[in-house]
Design a protein around this motif. Sequence first.
Motif, PDB file in Angstrom:
ATOM      1  N   ASN A  75      21.314  13.270 -74.066  1.00 14.03           N
ATOM      2  CA  ASN A  75      20.294  13.114 -73.031  1.00 14.03           C
ATOM      3  C   ASN A  75      18.915  13.392 -73.625  1.00 14.03           C
ATOM      4  OD1 ASN A  75      19.572  16.046 -72.762  1.00 14.03           O
ATOM      5  ND2 ASN A  75      21.705  16.189 -72.046  1.00 14.03           N
ATOM      6  N   ALA A  76      17.896  12.940 -72.902  1.00 21.38           N
ATOM      7  CA  ALA A  76      16.511  13.311 -73.183  1.00 21.38           C
ATOM      8  C   ALA A  76      16.221  14.534 -72.317  1.00 21.38           C
ATOM      9  CB  ALA A  76      15.579  12.170 -72.804  1.00 21.38           C
ATOM     10  N   ALA A  77      15.495  15.504 -72.860  1.00 18.13           N
ATOM     11  CA  ALA A  77      15.264  16.723 -72.099  1.00 18.13           C
ATOM     12  C   ALA A  77      13.905  17.324 -72.413  1.00 18.13           C
ATOM     13  CB  ALA A  77      16.364  17.743 -72.409  1.00 18.13           C
ATOM     14  N   GLY A  78      13.427  18.120 -71.480  1.00 15.79           N
ATOM     15  CA  GLY A  78      12.192  18.867 -71.695  1.00 15.79           C
ATOM     16  C   GLY A  78      12.524  20.182 -72.373  1.00 15.79           C
ATOM     17  N   GLY A  79      11.819  20.499 -73.442  1.00 16.30           N
ATOM     18  CA  GLY A  79      12.058  21.752 -74.154  1.00 16.30           C
ATOM     19  C   GLY A  79      11.253  22.881 -73.526  1.00 16.30           C
ATOM     20  N   ILE A  80      11.940  23.966 -73.139  1.00 20.42           N
ATOM     21  CA  ILE A  80      11.212  25.110 -72.567  1.00 20.42           C
ATOM     22  C   ILE A  80      11.382  26.368 -73.422  1.00 20.42           C
ATOM     23  CG2 ILE A  80      11.152  24.224 -70.196  1.00 20.42           C
ATOM     24  CD1 ILE A  80      13.543  26.040 -69.569  1.00 20.42           C
ATOM     25  N   ASN A  81      12.158  26.260 -74.491  1.00 24.53           N
ATOM     26  CA  ASN A  81      12.186  27.336 -75.484  1.00 24.53           C
ATOM     27  C   ASN A  81      10.933  27.156 -76.342  1.00 24.53           C
ATOM     28  OD1 ASN A  81      12.554  28.674 -78.001  1.00 24.53           O
ATOM     29  ND2 ASN A  81      14.766  28.753 -77.638  1.00 24.53           N
ATOM     30  N   PRO A  82      10.084  28.201 -76.430  1.00 26.65           N
ATOM     31  CA  PRO A  82       8.796  28.030 -77.127  1.00 26.65           C
ATOM     32  C   PRO A  82       8.930  27.665 -78.606  1.00 26.65           C
ATOM     33  CG  PRO A  82       9.125  30.331 -76.443  1.00 26.65           C
ATOM     34  CD  PRO A  82      10.250  29.531 -75.839  1.00 26.65           C
ATOM     35  N   ASP A  83      10.105  27.853 -79.199  1.00 23.40           N
ATOM     36  CA  ASP A  83      10.302  27.450 -80.603  1.00 23.40           C
ATOM     37  C   ASP A  83      10.493  25.936 -80.757  1.00 23.40           C
ATOM     38  OD1 ASP A  83      10.264  30.115 -81.264  1.00 23.40           O
ATOM     39  OD2 ASP A  83      12.465  30.314 -81.292  1.00 23.40           O
ATOM     40  N   TYR A  84      10.826  25.256 -79.676  1.00 19.88           N
ATOM     41  CA  TYR A  84      11.222  23.845 -79.788  1.00 19.88           C
ATOM     42  C   TYR A  84      10.026  22.916 -79.896  1.00 19.88           C
ATOM     43  CZ  TYR A  84      15.985  25.161 -78.287  1.00 19.88           C
ATOM     44  OH  TYR A  84      17.225  25.712 -78.176  1.00 19.88           O
ATOM     45  N   GLN A  85      10.239  21.824 -80.679  1.00 20.41           N
ATOM     46  CA  GLN A  85       9.200  20.809 -80.805  1.00 20.41           C
ATOM     47  C   GLN A  85       9.730  19.442 -80.406  1.00 20.41           C
ATOM     48  OE1 GLN A  85       7.430  21.104 -84.724  1.00 20.41           O
ATOM     49  NE2 GLN A  85       7.129  23.309 -84.406  1.00 20.41           N
ATOM     50  N   VAL A  86       8.807  18.610 -79.973  1.00 19.55           N
ATOM     51  CA  VAL A  86       9.181  17.247 -79.586  1.00 19.55           C
ATOM     52  C   VAL A  86       9.860  16.558 -80.762  1.00 19.55           C
ATOM     53  CG1 VAL A  86       8.256  14.965 -78.972  1.00 19.55           C
ATOM     54  CG2 VAL A  86       7.401  17.021 -77.819  1.00 19.55           C
ATOM     55  N   GLY A  87      10.967  15.900 -80.471  1.00 21.92           N
ATOM     56  CA  GLY A  87      11.695  15.167 -81.511  1.00 21.92           C
ATOM     57  C   GLY A  87      12.869  15.948 -82.074  1.00 21.92           C
ATOM     58  N   GLU A  88      12.951  17.246 -81.751  1.00 24.77           N
ATOM     59  CA  GLU A  88      14.080  18.027 -82.254  1.00 24.77           C
ATOM     60  C   GLU A  88      15.321  17.804 -81.390  1.00 24.77           C
ATOM     61  OE1 GLU A  88      12.027  21.754 -84.593  1.00 24.77           O
ATOM     62  OE2 GLU A  88      12.597  22.091 -82.521  1.00 24.77           O
ATOM     63  N   ILE A  89      16.462  18.111 -81.999  1.00 24.77           N
ATOM     64  CA  ILE A  89      17.732  17.944 -81.291  1.00 24.77           C
ATOM     65  C   ILE A  89      18.334  19.317 -81.032  1.00 24.77           C
ATOM     66  CG2 ILE A  89      20.068  16.974 -81.434  1.00 24.77           C
ATOM     67  CD1 ILE A  89      18.952  14.812 -83.267  1.00 24.77           C
ATOM     68  N   MET A  90      18.820  19.504 -79.813  1.00 21.50           N
ATOM     69  CA  MET A  90      19.485  20.758 -79.450  1.00 21.50           C
ATOM     70  C   MET A  90      20.936  20.462 -79.100  1.00 21.50           C
ATOM     71  SD  MET A  90      18.758  23.278 -76.169  1.00 21.50           S
ATOM     72  CE  MET A  90      19.915  22.503 -75.014  1.00 21.50           C
ATOM     73  N   VAL A  91      21.856  21.118 -79.803  1.00 19.36           N
ATOM     74  CA  VAL A  91      23.248  20.996 -79.395  1.00 19.36           C
ATOM     75  C   VAL A  91      23.447  21.963 -78.218  1.00 19.36           C
ATOM     76  CG1 VAL A  91      24.032  22.629 -81.180  1.00 19.36           C
ATOM     77  CG2 VAL A  91      25.665  21.082 -80.132  1.00 19.36           C
ATOM     78  N   ILE A  92      24.108  21.465 -77.188  1.00 22.03           N
ATOM     79  CA  ILE A  92      24.258  22.273 -75.974  1.00 22.03           C
ATOM     80  C   ILE A  92      25.451  23.221 -76.121  1.00 22.03           C
ATOM     81  CG2 ILE A  92      24.535  22.209 -73.469  1.00 22.03           C
ATOM     82  CD1 ILE A  92      23.352  19.406 -73.463  1.00 22.03           C
ATOM     83  N   ARG A  93      25.163  24.518 -75.926  1.00 20.31           N
ATOM     84  CA  ARG A  93      26.200  25.540 -76.036  1.00 20.31           C
ATOM     85  C   ARG A  93      26.753  25.907 -74.660  1.00 20.31           C
ATOM     86  NH1 ARG A  93      23.234  29.624 -78.319  1.00 20.31           N
ATOM     87  NH2 ARG A  93      22.579  30.282 -76.270  1.00 20.31           N
ATOM     88  N   ASP A  94      25.895  25.779 -73.640  1.00 18.09           N
ATOM     89  CA  ASP A  94      26.280  26.190 -72.295  1.00 18.09           C
ATOM     90  C   ASP A  94      25.293  25.523 -71.336  1.00 18.09           C
ATOM     91  OD1 ASP A  94      27.466  27.503 -70.157  1.00 18.09           O
ATOM     92  OD2 ASP A  94      27.326  29.496 -71.065  1.00 18.09           O
ATOM     93  N   HIS A  95      25.587  25.576 -70.049  1.00 17.92           N
ATOM     94  CA  HIS A  95      24.637  24.973 -69.118  1.00 17.92           C
ATOM     95  C   HIS A  95      24.479  25.790 -67.840  1.00 17.92           C
ATOM     96  CE1 HIS A  95      28.049  22.399 -67.142  1.00 17.92           C
ATOM     97  NE2 HIS A  95      27.728  23.355 -66.311  1.00 17.92           N
ATOM     98  N   ILE A  96      23.395  25.469 -67.130  1.00 16.33           N
ATOM     99  CA  ILE A  96      23.156  26.010 -65.789  1.00 16.33           C
ATOM    100  C   ILE A  96      23.010  24.809 -64.864  1.00 16.33           C
ATOM    101  CG2 ILE A  96      21.610  27.375 -64.333  1.00 16.33           C
ATOM    102  CD1 ILE A  96      20.675  28.837 -66.920  1.00 16.33           C
ATOM    103  N   ASN A  97      23.789  24.827 -63.793  1.00 15.33           N
ATOM    104  CA  ASN A  97      23.913  23.638 -62.950  1.00 15.33           C
ATOM    105  C   ASN A  97      23.081  23.777 -61.670  1.00 15.33           C
ATOM    106  OD1 ASN A  97      24.756  21.463 -61.463  1.00 15.33           O
ATOM    107  ND2 ASN A  97      26.900  22.080 -61.323  1.00 15.33           N
ATOM    108  N   PHE A  98      22.066  22.914 -61.543  1.00 18.24           N
ATOM    109  CA  PHE A  98      21.261  22.894 -60.330  1.00 18.24           C
ATOM    110  C   PHE A  98      21.489  21.631 -59.496  1.00 18.24           C
ATOM    111  CE2 PHE A  98      19.169  26.631 -61.808  1.00 18.24           C
ATOM    112  CZ  PHE A  98      18.530  27.173 -60.698  1.00 18.24           C
ATOM    113  N   PHE A  99      22.536  20.897 -59.802  1.00 20.87           N
ATOM    114  CA  PHE A  99      22.860  19.750 -58.946  1.00 20.87           C
ATOM    115  C   PHE A  99      23.395  20.279 -57.614  1.00 20.87           C
ATOM    116  CE2 PHE A  99      22.632  17.677 -63.012  1.00 20.87           C
ATOM    117  CZ  PHE A  99      22.163  16.397 -62.716  1.00 20.87           C
TER     118      PHE A  99
END
Length: 274
Positions: free
Chosen positions: A110-134
Motif C-alpha cells: 500500500n501507499a501510506a503516510g509516514g508519521i514516524n519522524p525517522d521516515y522519509q518519502v520513498g522509503e519502504i516499511m515492512v508491517i509488523r503489526d496494525h491498528i484497525n480503525f475501519f
Amino acid sequence: MWKKLTESADYLLSRTNIRPLTGIVLGTGLGNLINDVSITNTIPYSEIPNFPVTTVEGHHGNLIFGHLGGKPVVAMQGRFHYYEGFSMVETVFPLRVLKLLGIRQAFLSNAAGGINPDYQVGEIMVIRDHINFFPESPLRGKNIDELGTRFPDMSEPYDRNLIRIAHSVAAKIGITLREGVYLGNPGPSFETPAEYTHYRMIGADAIGMSTIPEVLAARHMNLPVFAVSVVTNVAIPGNFSENTHEEVQIAANRAASDMAKLFKGVIMESPYQI
Ligand code: HPA
C-alpha cells in the motif's frame, strides 16, 4: 457466499494453467511489479463472475497470472477499497477467491503516510503489526466455516519468518527497510494534523486506507501475510503539508521498483510455497 467464491475460482481455474502459490495485491502507484512477472494470463476483473469492479484513478483491474522469480504467482493489479463504497465483505472477495485457487501466502502493498519522524518519502516499511480503525470487519456476520474459524487469532498478523527474510533481502539489494505499525483508516479524506498526532501517540508509524480488511480475511483463512507500506508523504508535528492523491501516486511510482525487488526476493526465499 461460499457458492459465489467457488464459482469465481472455478472460472479462473478454467482460464489459466498457472496454479499460483502466492497472491499479490498491488497498492496505489505500485503496479510496476507486473513488469517483473513473466505473464501467462491477464484476466480483467470485469470478466470474472461475481468480482467487484474498481473505480479509482490509477488503479487497474486485472488478475495477472505468471511467474515471479521462477515462482507461480497471481497478482491483483488494482484492489477494492472501502472508501470506493464497497462493503468490507466485497473488498476481501478477490483474496478469498485466490485462496481457493491454492495460494499459500498473501503479499500486500500500500501507499501510506509516514508519521514516524525517522521516515522519509520513498522509503519502504515492512508491517509488523496494525491498528484497525475501519468501522466494521469483513468477518462480521455468519462465519464461513469452509474458510476459517469464528474467532481468528491475531497474535501474529504478519508472518515473522517473512519479515526476517525481508530484512536480509533488503540488505542484499541495498535498500533501507523500516519495520513498523500500520494504522488503517477508512478514508477517503486524509488525516487532520491533530489526527496524525493522535495516531503517532498511540503507536502507529504509517497510515493508509487499505490492507487491514485483506489481512483480517487472510488470517481468518490461516494464510501467512507479508505486507509493506511505501511512504508517499510524511506528516509529523512541524511538517504538516497539503496531501494530494497525485503526490501519493508519484511518490509510490518512484519507490515501486524497490518494492518489486523486495517482493521478488522474499517470494524466492519464502518457505511456504510447497
Ligand atoms: N493517510 C492515509 N492514507 C494515505 C496517506 C495518508 O497520509 N498517504 C497515502 N495513503
